[in-house]
Write a protein that holds these residues in place. Structure first.
Motif, PDB file in Angstrom:
ATOM      1  N   ILE A 202       0.836  -1.206   0.000  1.00 16.92           N
ATOM      2  CA  ILE A 202       0.000   0.000   0.000  1.00 16.92           C
ATOM      3  C   ILE A 202       0.867   1.251   0.000  1.00 16.92           C
ATOM      4  CG2 ILE A 202      -1.573   1.345   1.442  1.00 16.92           C
ATOM      5  CD1 ILE A 202      -3.064  -0.801   0.061  1.00 16.92           C
ATOM      6  N   ALA A 203       1.938   1.244   0.795  1.00 17.58           N
ATOM      7  CA  ALA A 203       2.828   2.400   0.850  1.00 17.58           C
ATOM      8  C   ALA A 203       3.475   2.660  -0.505  1.00 17.58           C
ATOM      9  CB  ALA A 203       3.885   2.190   1.928  1.00 17.58           C
ATOM     10  N   THR A 204       3.906   1.601  -1.168  1.00 17.85           N
ATOM     11  CA  THR A 204       4.550   1.755  -2.476  1.00 17.85           C
ATOM     12  C   THR A 204       3.555   2.228  -3.529  1.00 17.85           C
ATOM     13  OG1 THR A 204       6.133   0.012  -1.920  1.00 17.85           O
ATOM     14  CG2 THR A 204       5.860   0.565  -4.253  1.00 17.85           C
ATOM     15  N   HIS A 205       2.358   1.686  -3.483  1.00 14.82           N
ATOM     16  CA  HIS A 205       1.377   1.960  -4.528  1.00 14.82           C
ATOM     17  C   HIS A 205       0.715   3.332  -4.361  1.00 14.82           C
ATOM     18  CE1 HIS A 205      -1.112   0.693  -7.864  1.00 14.82           C
ATOM     19  NE2 HIS A 205      -2.206   0.989  -7.194  1.00 14.82           N
ATOM     20  N   ARG A 209       2.566   6.915   4.107  1.00 17.32           N
ATOM     21  CA  ARG A 209       3.498   6.323   5.063  1.00 17.32           C
ATOM     22  C   ARG A 209       2.709   5.386   5.973  1.00 17.32           C
ATOM     23  NH1 ARG A 209       5.974  11.367   7.943  1.00 17.32           N
ATOM     24  NH2 ARG A 209       3.806  12.045   7.654  1.00 17.32           N
ATOM     25  N   VAL A 210       3.084   4.133   5.953  1.00 17.00           N
ATOM     26  CA  VAL A 210       2.364   3.115   6.700  1.00 17.00           C
ATOM     27  C   VAL A 210       3.285   2.570   7.788  1.00 17.00           C
ATOM     28  CG1 VAL A 210       1.069   0.967   6.600  1.00 17.00           C
ATOM     29  CG2 VAL A 210       1.025   2.528   4.649  1.00 17.00           C
ATOM     30  N   GLN A 224      -9.316 -19.002   9.691  1.00 23.07           N
ATOM     31  CA  GLN A 224     -10.454 -18.113   9.480  1.00 23.07           C
ATOM     32  C   GLN A 224     -10.238 -16.765  10.159  1.00 23.07           C
ATOM     33  OE1 GLN A 224     -12.982 -18.739   7.495  1.00 23.07           O
ATOM     34  NE2 GLN A 224     -14.953 -18.606   8.512  1.00 23.07           N
ATOM     35  N   THR A 225      -9.759 -16.780  11.390  1.00 23.58           N
ATOM     36  CA  THR A 225      -9.513 -15.535  12.120  1.00 23.58           C
ATOM     37  C   THR A 225      -8.403 -14.730  11.455  1.00 23.58           C
ATOM     38  OG1 THR A 225     -10.221 -16.575  14.188  1.00 23.58           O
ATOM     39  CG2 THR A 225      -8.929 -14.553  14.369  1.00 23.58           C
ATOM     40  N   GLU A 226      -7.338 -15.399  11.040  1.00 23.98           N
ATOM     41  CA  GLU A 226      -6.245 -14.696  10.366  1.00 23.98           C
ATOM     42  C   GLU A 226      -6.732 -14.025   9.081  1.00 23.98           C
ATOM     43  OE1 GLU A 226      -3.033 -17.382   9.743  1.00 23.98           O
ATOM     44  OE2 GLU A 226      -2.216 -17.074  11.768  1.00 23.98           O
ATOM     45  N   LEU A 227      -7.576 -14.739   8.329  1.00 27.31           N
ATOM     46  CA  LEU A 227      -8.076 -14.172   7.078  1.00 27.31           C
ATOM     47  C   LEU A 227      -8.965 -12.962   7.346  1.00 27.31           C
ATOM     48  CD1 LEU A 227      -8.251 -14.367   4.022  1.00 27.31           C
ATOM     49  CD2 LEU A 227     -10.165 -15.964   4.286  1.00 27.31           C
ATOM     50  N   VAL A 228      -9.808 -13.024   8.369  1.00 27.71           N
ATOM     51  CA  VAL A 228     -10.670 -11.885   8.704  1.00 27.71           C
ATOM     52  C   VAL A 228      -9.825 -10.685   9.122  1.00 27.71           C
ATOM     53  CG1 VAL A 228     -12.373 -11.035  10.351  1.00 27.71           C
ATOM     54  CG2 VAL A 228     -12.699 -13.258   9.269  1.00 27.71           C
ATOM     55  N   LEU A 229      -8.822 -10.893   9.964  1.00 28.86           N
ATOM     56  CA  LEU A 229      -7.940  -9.794  10.369  1.00 28.86           C
ATOM     57  C   LEU A 229      -7.246  -9.179   9.162  1.00 28.86           C
ATOM     58  CD1 LEU A 229      -6.405 -11.446  13.552  1.00 28.86           C
ATOM     59  CD2 LEU A 229      -7.813  -9.387  13.544  1.00 28.86           C
ATOM     60  N   TYR A 230      -6.798 -10.015   8.255  1.00 32.42           N
ATOM     61  CA  TYR A 230      -6.116  -9.510   7.059  1.00 32.42           C
ATOM     62  C   TYR A 230      -7.077  -8.703   6.185  1.00 32.42           C
ATOM     63  CZ  TYR A 230      -3.523  -9.432   2.680  1.00 32.42           C
ATOM     64  OH  TYR A 230      -2.883  -9.019   1.538  1.00 32.42           O
ATOM     65  N   ARG A 231      -8.294  -9.224   5.969  1.00 32.59           N
ATOM     66  CA  ARG A 231      -9.238  -8.538   5.092  1.00 32.59           C
ATOM     67  C   ARG A 231      -9.680  -7.195   5.694  1.00 32.59           C
ATOM     68  NH1 ARG A 231      -8.218 -10.378   0.258  1.00 32.59           N
ATOM     69  NH2 ARG A 231      -8.862 -12.544  -0.121  1.00 32.59           N
ATOM     70  N   VAL A 232      -9.872  -7.145   7.000  1.00 36.12           N
ATOM     71  CA  VAL A 232     -10.252  -5.879   7.637  1.00 36.12           C
ATOM     72  C   VAL A 232      -9.119  -4.861   7.519  1.00 36.12           C
ATOM     73  CG1 VAL A 232     -10.800  -4.791   9.848  1.00 36.12           C
ATOM     74  CG2 VAL A 232     -11.941  -6.910   9.190  1.00 36.12           C
ATOM     75  N   ALA A 233      -7.884  -5.301   7.721  1.00 39.83           N
ATOM     76  CA  ALA A 233      -6.749  -4.398   7.545  1.00 39.83           C
ATOM     77  C   ALA A 233      -6.653  -3.921   6.102  1.00 39.83           C
ATOM     78  CB  ALA A 233      -5.463  -5.103   7.970  1.00 39.83           C
ATOM     79  N   GLN A 234      -6.881  -4.827   5.168  1.00 38.92           N
ATOM     80  CA  GLN A 234      -6.824  -4.474   3.753  1.00 38.92           C
ATOM     81  C   GLN A 234      -7.887  -3.438   3.398  1.00 38.92           C
ATOM     82  OE1 GLN A 234      -8.069  -7.562   0.912  1.00 38.92           O
ATOM     83  NE2 GLN A 234      -6.200  -7.194  -0.226  1.00 38.92           N
ATOM     84  N   GLU A 235      -9.117  -3.647   3.852  1.00 41.97           N
ATOM     85  CA  GLU A 235     -10.195  -2.709   3.554  1.00 41.97           C
ATOM     86  C   GLU A 235      -9.952  -1.362   4.232  1.00 41.97           C
ATOM     87  OE1 GLU A 235     -13.651  -1.294   1.858  1.00 41.97           O
ATOM     88  OE2 GLU A 235     -12.654  -3.223   1.480  1.00 41.97           O
ATOM     89  N   SER A 236      -9.442  -1.385   5.458  1.00 39.32           N
ATOM     90  CA  SER A 236      -9.179  -0.137   6.173  1.00 39.32           C
ATOM     91  C   SER A 236      -8.091   0.682   5.488  1.00 39.32           C
ATOM     92  CB  SER A 236      -8.782  -0.436   7.621  1.00 39.32           C
ATOM     93  OG  SER A 236      -9.790  -1.152   8.291  1.00 39.32           O
ATOM     94  N   LEU A 237      -7.022   0.024   5.068  1.00 37.95           N
ATOM     95  CA  LEU A 237      -5.955   0.734   4.368  1.00 37.95           C
ATOM     96  C   LEU A 237      -6.439   1.279   3.027  1.00 37.95           C
ATOM     97  CD1 LEU A 237      -2.960  -1.644   5.145  1.00 37.95           C
ATOM     98  CD2 LEU A 237      -3.250   0.689   5.970  1.00 37.95           C
ATOM     99  N   ARG A 248      -0.549   9.457   6.605  1.00 38.92           N
ATOM    100  CA  ARG A 248       0.104   8.439   7.423  1.00 38.92           C
ATOM    101  C   ARG A 248      -0.949   7.522   8.034  1.00 38.92           C
ATOM    102  NH1 ARG A 248       4.813   7.121   9.655  1.00 38.92           N
ATOM    103  NH2 ARG A 248       4.819   6.034  11.667  1.00 38.92           N
ATOM    104  N   VAL A 249      -0.648   6.234   8.027  1.00 44.55           N
ATOM    105  CA  VAL A 249      -1.525   5.223   8.605  1.00 44.55           C
ATOM    106  C   VAL A 249      -0.670   4.306   9.477  1.00 44.55           C
ATOM    107  CG1 VAL A 249      -3.207   3.395   8.150  1.00 44.55           C
ATOM    108  CG2 VAL A 249      -2.984   5.289   6.553  1.00 44.55           C
TER     109      VAL A 249
END
Length: 317
Positions: A202-205, A209-210, A224-237, A248-249
């Protein structure tokens, strides 16, 4: 006692008292009505109306609260219930409504889980096809262009190299799409590595600053929990880059005894409207899928923080 019998009993007492006064008390009604008699009649009417109004107000107040809850209830925020006391029709209506909410929340959770699992399966299939079919075909084209450019005369060689560069950029974009659709690093190296790769991408694209703050010893989580955490972080960023105009994030991941907490904080324009779009509702559905909770709140002096609290669920042996 039900509301009907309470109103009936109140009116029976008032009217019975008035009848008894007319029968056995020295009370008469003259024609024309004198002032004293008019005061007694109007006073009795006022007492009956006030008593009925108070009784109806107290008896129907729970229905007012029920109406407000029905207008604002959100199945993505479970646990909204009305307290019930005593018996009667009103209390029974509230208990029935609470039971209906319980069933709807369970059915919503089950249907959301099926939809999200189907969505992830479709993402995995598309990512695999992009990698195997489109990626390999573009790689073959890239190699063919290189061989043609090496053997071509100078004027044509430059055009072939330009086409080669365009093809290489397109191949890189396809690979980025594959990583967004199905992060292979999440399966291979785990959540922390996947979030690190996501933040760097995300920072490169986008040029933001992340920053990253991850606890040193995170508990092992089920996929399942790891995937949910990843997807929420992805959507938030993604939201911070597209809508918040953030510079900055910070992505933080910490754990307590029973929970893992993901917090994505930006310094953008903050929340400007209470209406939630499909992206935020999708994050809430994912949080419910693992029994977690999602909070979105403004930060001081500006910005937004998305916090996902997920219960620790150990990997099955």
């Amino acid at each position: 006692m039900s509301l009907f019998w309470r109103i009936f009993a109140l009116n029976a007492v008032v009217l019975g008292t008035a009848t008894a006064l007319l029968l056995w008390a020295p009370v008469t009604v003259s024609v024309p009505v004198v002032l004293t008699e008019a005061i007694i009649l109007v006073g009795g009417l006022v007492v009956m109306l006030v008593a009925n109004a108070v009784l109806l107000r107290l008896g129907l107040a729970p229905l007012d609260r029920l109406t407000k809850l029905m207008a604002t209830v959100d199945l993505l925020r479970p646990g909204q219930r009305l307290a019930t006391q005593g018996g009667g029709e009103v209390a029974e209506v509230i208990r029935t409504f609470n039971a209906m909410l319980e069933r709807l929340e369970q059915e919503r959770a089950i249907s959301s889980a099926r939809v999200l699992m189907a969505q992830e399966a479709e993402r995995r299939r598309i990512a695999q096809e992009l990698h195997d079919e489109v990626g390999q075909s573009m790689t073959a084209i890239l190699l063919g262009l290189k061989r043609a450019a090496d053997n071509a005369p100078e004027p044509l060689r430059e055009e072939l190299r330009e086409a080669q560069e365009i093809t290489r950029e397109s191949l890189d974009e396809v690979r980025r799409l594959v990583r967004r659709l199905r992060p292979g690093v999440l399966d291979d190296l785990g959540l922390v590595s996947a979030l690190t790769s996501l933040a760097e991408g995300i920072a490169t694209h986008t040029g933001m600053r992340v920053g990253r703050r991850f606890d040193a010893e995170l508990p092992e989580l089920d996929p399942q929990t790891e995937l949910v955490l990843y997807r929420v972080a992805q959507e938030s960023l993604t939201n911070a880059a597209r809508h918040a105009d953030a510079e900055r994030v910070t992505v933080a991941l910490r754990h307590t005894e029973d929970d893992v907490v993901l917090a994505v904080t930006d310094d953008g324009c903050g929340i400007t409207t209470p209406r939630e779009g499909a992206g935020i509702r999708g994050m809430r559905e994912r949080a419910l899928l693992i029994g977690g909770s999602l909070e979105i709140a403004p930060t001081s002096p500006a910005g937004t923080q998305v916090t996902l609290t997920a219960p620790v669920s150990r990997k099955q042996p």
